[in-house]
Motif scaffolding. Structure first.
Motif, short mmCIF file in Angstrom:
data_model
loop_
_atom_site.label_atom_id
_atom_site.label_comp_id
_atom_site.label_asym_id
_atom_site.label_seq_id
_atom_site.Cartn_x
_atom_site.Cartn_y
_atom_site.Cartn_z
N VAL A 1 42.85 -31.39 34.25
CA VAL A 1 42.97 -31.04 32.84
C VAL A 1 43.37 -29.59 32.72
O VAL A 1 43.11 -28.79 33.61
CB VAL A 1 41.65 -31.26 32.08
CG1 VAL A 1 41.40 -32.72 31.87
CG2 VAL A 1 40.50 -30.63 32.80
N CYS A 2 44.02 -29.23 31.65
CA CYS A 2 44.35 -27.85 31.36
C CYS A 2 43.35 -27.30 30.37
O CYS A 2 43.26 -27.79 29.25
CB CYS A 2 45.76 -27.74 30.77
SG CYS A 2 47.05 -28.06 31.99
N ALA A 3 42.62 -26.29 30.77
CA ALA A 3 41.64 -25.71 29.86
C ALA A 3 42.35 -24.92 28.77
O ALA A 3 43.36 -24.27 29.00
CB ALA A 3 40.70 -24.79 30.63
N GLN A 4 41.82 -24.98 27.57
CA GLN A 4 42.37 -24.22 26.47
C GLN A 4 41.81 -22.81 26.49
O GLN A 4 40.60 -22.61 26.70
CB GLN A 4 42.00 -24.89 25.14
CG GLN A 4 42.54 -26.29 25.01
CD GLN A 4 44.05 -26.31 25.01
OE1 GLN A 4 44.67 -25.55 24.29
NE2 GLN A 4 44.64 -27.16 25.81
N PRO A 5 42.65 -21.79 26.29
CA PRO A 5 42.16 -20.42 26.33
C PRO A 5 41.05 -20.21 25.30
O PRO A 5 41.14 -20.64 24.16
CB PRO A 5 43.41 -19.59 25.98
CG PRO A 5 44.56 -20.48 26.32
CD PRO A 5 44.09 -21.88 26.05
N ALA B 1 33.05 -30.88 44.62
CA ALA B 1 34.11 -30.63 43.64
C ALA B 1 35.44 -30.45 44.35
O ALA B 1 35.54 -29.67 45.30
CB ALA B 1 33.79 -29.39 42.82
N PRO B 2 36.47 -31.18 43.92
CA PRO B 2 37.78 -31.05 44.58
C PRO B 2 38.31 -29.63 44.45
O PRO B 2 38.27 -29.04 43.36
CB PRO B 2 38.66 -32.05 43.82
CG PRO B 2 37.70 -32.98 43.14
CD PRO B 2 36.50 -32.16 42.83
N GLU C 1 35.55 -25.96 35.25
CA GLU C 1 35.43 -26.61 33.93
C GLU C 1 36.13 -27.96 33.91
O GLU C 1 35.73 -28.87 33.18
CB GLU C 1 35.97 -25.70 32.82
CG GLU C 1 37.47 -25.47 32.82
CD GLU C 1 37.91 -24.33 33.72
OE1 GLU C 1 39.09 -23.93 33.65
OE2 GLU C 1 37.06 -23.82 34.47
N GLN C 2 37.17 -28.11 34.73
CA GLN C 2 37.86 -29.40 34.81
C GLN C 2 36.98 -30.43 35.52
O GLN C 2 36.91 -31.59 35.11
CB GLN C 2 39.20 -29.23 35.51
CG GLN C 2 40.14 -28.29 34.77
CD GLN C 2 41.43 -28.05 35.53
OE1 GLN C 2 41.51 -28.27 36.74
NE2 GLN C 2 42.44 -27.57 34.83
N TRP C 3 36.35 -30.02 36.61
CA TRP C 3 35.45 -30.93 37.32
C TRP C 3 34.26 -31.32 36.43
O TRP C 3 33.83 -32.47 36.43
CB TRP C 3 34.97 -30.25 38.59
CG TRP C 3 33.93 -31.01 39.37
CD1 TRP C 3 32.66 -30.63 39.61
CD2 TRP C 3 34.10 -32.27 40.02
NE1 TRP C 3 31.99 -31.57 40.37
CE2 TRP C 3 32.86 -32.59 40.63
CE3 TRP C 3 35.16 -33.17 40.15
CZ2 TRP C 3 32.66 -33.75 41.36
CZ3 TRP C 3 34.96 -34.34 40.87
CH2 TRP C 3 33.73 -34.62 41.46
N LEU C 4 33.76 -30.36 35.66
CA LEU C 4 32.64 -30.66 34.77
C LEU C 4 33.05 -31.69 33.72
O LEU C 4 32.30 -32.63 33.43
CB LEU C 4 32.15 -29.38 34.10
CG LEU C 4 30.99 -29.54 33.10
CD1 LEU C 4 29.77 -30.15 33.79
CD2 LEU C 4 30.64 -28.19 32.48
N LEU C 5 34.23 -31.52 33.13
CA LEU C 5 34.70 -32.50 32.15
C LEU C 5 34.84 -33.88 32.79
O LEU C 5 34.42 -34.89 32.22
CB LEU C 5 36.04 -32.06 31.56
CG LEU C 5 36.70 -33.08 30.61
CD1 LEU C 5 35.84 -33.30 29.38
CD2 LEU C 5 38.11 -32.65 30.24
N PHE C 6 35.42 -33.92 33.95
CA PHE C 6 35.63 -35.20 34.63
C PHE C 6 34.30 -35.90 34.89
O PHE C 6 34.14 -37.10 34.65
CB PHE C 6 36.39 -34.94 35.94
CG PHE C 6 36.80 -36.18 36.66
CD1 PHE C 6 37.13 -37.34 35.99
CD2 PHE C 6 36.88 -36.18 38.05
CE1 PHE C 6 37.53 -38.48 36.68
CE2 PHE C 6 37.27 -37.31 38.75
CZ PHE C 6 37.59 -38.47 38.06
N THR C 7 33.34 -35.16 35.40
CA THR C 7 32.03 -35.77 35.67
C THR C 7 31.36 -36.22 34.39
O THR C 7 30.70 -37.27 34.37
CB THR C 7 31.11 -34.80 36.43
OG1 THR C 7 30.93 -33.60 35.66
CG2 THR C 7 31.70 -34.43 37.79
N GLN C 8 31.51 -35.47 33.32
CA GLN C 8 30.91 -35.88 32.05
C GLN C 8 31.55 -37.16 31.51
O GLN C 8 30.86 -38.02 30.96
CB GLN C 8 31.04 -34.76 31.02
CG GLN C 8 30.09 -33.60 31.24
CD GLN C 8 30.16 -32.58 30.12
OE1 GLN C 8 30.96 -32.70 29.20
NE2 GLN C 8 29.34 -31.55 30.22
#
Length: 470
Positions: free
Chosen positions: A16-20, A76-77, A83-90
């Motif tokens: 995912v691309c995090a938003q600034p 975590a890959p 933050e991308q790994w956290l979103l994926f796990t959630q």
């Protein structure tokens, strides 16, 4: 084919691309597509279907029986920021206390998709394409339906059979806090085991799994082609907006009933669910499956999708709405005239709805947008006053019928054939079947009841051919 070879052939992952300036990336399908692309280009030692199961995306007894016990959760890959790994796990974690729609994302067409059944269906399709077997199951089942919809559907209706008749078996829909940066999704009513997001994810899992089994392609390409990109800003309809039609063509209520029966028989043999089915005989099992398949088909295949008010950004109703007395006897067809162009994406249709509501409330002084429903050319209906409240669409007749407005000026041209059919072949039969409209309803154009050219010459001549026109 060995397990290691299967793992390489099933290579898939999410990025995912995090938003600034924000915490987690948006819960949008665009984010999912970007992750898939990022991790397909890397060489992790796992696959995304396996990772999804490791995190709990396929945690039910039936899904585990079909796809096997989940692997251990990996570290975590390295290709993914924290933050991308956290979103994926959630999105894929399954907790006993978690809502079943918690792993949902917003798609560009405005629908909300649960990732668990989506990726379970994708995994089955990839296994079929690469010759990787799933564990043998007795009695035999179709793995694609088992891991997407059959277990959830059978369980929902099984649990409801002893209730007082008020327990929800399907739905409800929900709304996002912000469609441009979706983070929180809230249901619009009491939850069932199959809220809309689960149903949509399951249908997409079946369709994309079947597509991959026929023609394996990179998954980023598959998802981008099916959902589109850009939060609904592209021109034209993505294939995902046809999911109801395509699922109905592929499946049919007979197939769905057959797979729910088969899944219930499997669940009766699994230790975690044996007790749930110990007093359910073969005839009752078939009756449960038949009801489940019939109801699911009516709600998610035969009836059209209706975008709720909170999804298009409606203002509150001013004053106190007046209830309709159902069933109604009439339908009145309109065109909006302004906006004069049909809306072909979720973003443009939602913008048109907000503009019409502002005009109706601020300029005309009405309590709300006048129409009961508005018809986009994106494949969706948009809720105005809805099924239960008196509108302001056909002066003198508002309490006697529903007002349905097509977005656009159809004086000289017609809506797309699909958009015509959305009302003629889906909304009207659905309204009759669900008791909201009399079976011998009367259909009229606005011009027949007032001094107006609405719904335009072309559309009026079209509706003259419809059932119920007088």
């Amino acid at each position: 084919m060995g397990a290691a070879s299967c793992a390489m052939l099933l290579l898939l992952a999410l990025s995912v691309c995090a938003q600034p300036g924000t915490g987690l990336p948006p819960r949008h399908m665009d984010s999912v597509v970007q992750i898939v692309e990022a991790l397909e280009a890397s060489e992790p030692g796992f696959t995304v279907p396996e990772l999804a199961r490791a995190l709990g995306g396929c945690g039910t007894p039936g899904c585990r029986a079909v796809l096997g016990e989940p692997p251990d959760v990996p570290a975590a890959p390295p290709a993914l920021p924290g933050e991308q790994w956290l979103l994926f796990t959630q999105l894929l974690r399954r907790d006993d206390d978690a809502a079943p729609e918690g792993g949902a994302v917003l798609a560009p067409d405005g629908s909300t998709v649960a990732l668990g059944p989506l990726f379970a269906g994708i995994e089955v399709g990839l296994k079929r394409a690469t010759g990787c077997p799933t564990p043998p199951i007795e009695p035999p089942i179709d793995a694609l339906y088992a891991v997407t919809i059959a277990e959830a559907l059978g369980t929902s209706f099984l649990l409801a059979r002893g209730a007082d008749g008020h327990q929800a078996t399907l739905g409800p829909a929900g709304c996002w806090d912000d469609v441009d940066d979706p983070q929180n999704y809230t249901l619009l009513g009491p939850p069932s085991p199959i809220p809309d997001a689960i149903a949509i994810g399951a249908m997409d899992g079946v369709l994309l799994g079947a597509q991959l089994a026929r023609e394996p392609i990179p998954l980023a390409e598959l998802l981008r082609g099916y959902y589109g990109t850009g939060n609904g800003t592209e021109k034209g309809r993505p294939p995902s907006s046809y999911r109801r039609r395509d699922f109905g063509v592929l499946t049919g209520p007979g197939k769905l009933e057959e797979e729910v029966v088969a899944m219930l028989r499997v669940l009766r043999e699994l230790p975690p669910t044996q007790e749930l089915l110990e007093n359910v005989g073969p005839e009752e099992m078939v009756a449960i499956a038949r009801q489940a398949a019939r109801d699911f088909t009516e709600v998610y295949v035969e009836c059209p999708a209706i975008v709720p008010r909170c999804m298009w950004g409606a203002r509150p109703y001013r004053g106190t709405p007046k209830p309709l007395t159902l069933p109604l006897g009439s339908i009145y067809i309109h065109h909006t005239f302004s906006p004069s162009d049909p809306c072909r994406t979720f973003a443009t249709c939602a913008r048109a709805m907000r503009a019409m509501q502002r005009f109706h409330q601020d300029t005309r002084g009405w309590d709300d947008i006048g129409y009961s429903f508005v018809v986009g050319s994106d494949g969706y209906l948009y809720q105005g006053r809805g099924w239960h409240w008196v509108g302001a669409h056909t002066k003198g007749y508002n309490s006697k019928g529903y007002g349905v407005g097509y977005v656009g000026d159809f004086s000289a041209t017609l809506p797309d054939p699909d958009t015509i059919a959305l009302v003629r072949d889906e909304l009207l039969p659905c309204a009759v079947r669900t008791g909201r409209l009399h079976h011998n309803y009367t259909l009229r154009g606005h011009r027949q009841l007032g001094h107006t050219d609405c719904p335009g010459n072309s559309l009026f001549h079209e509706i003259e051919t419809w059932h119920g026109f007088k």
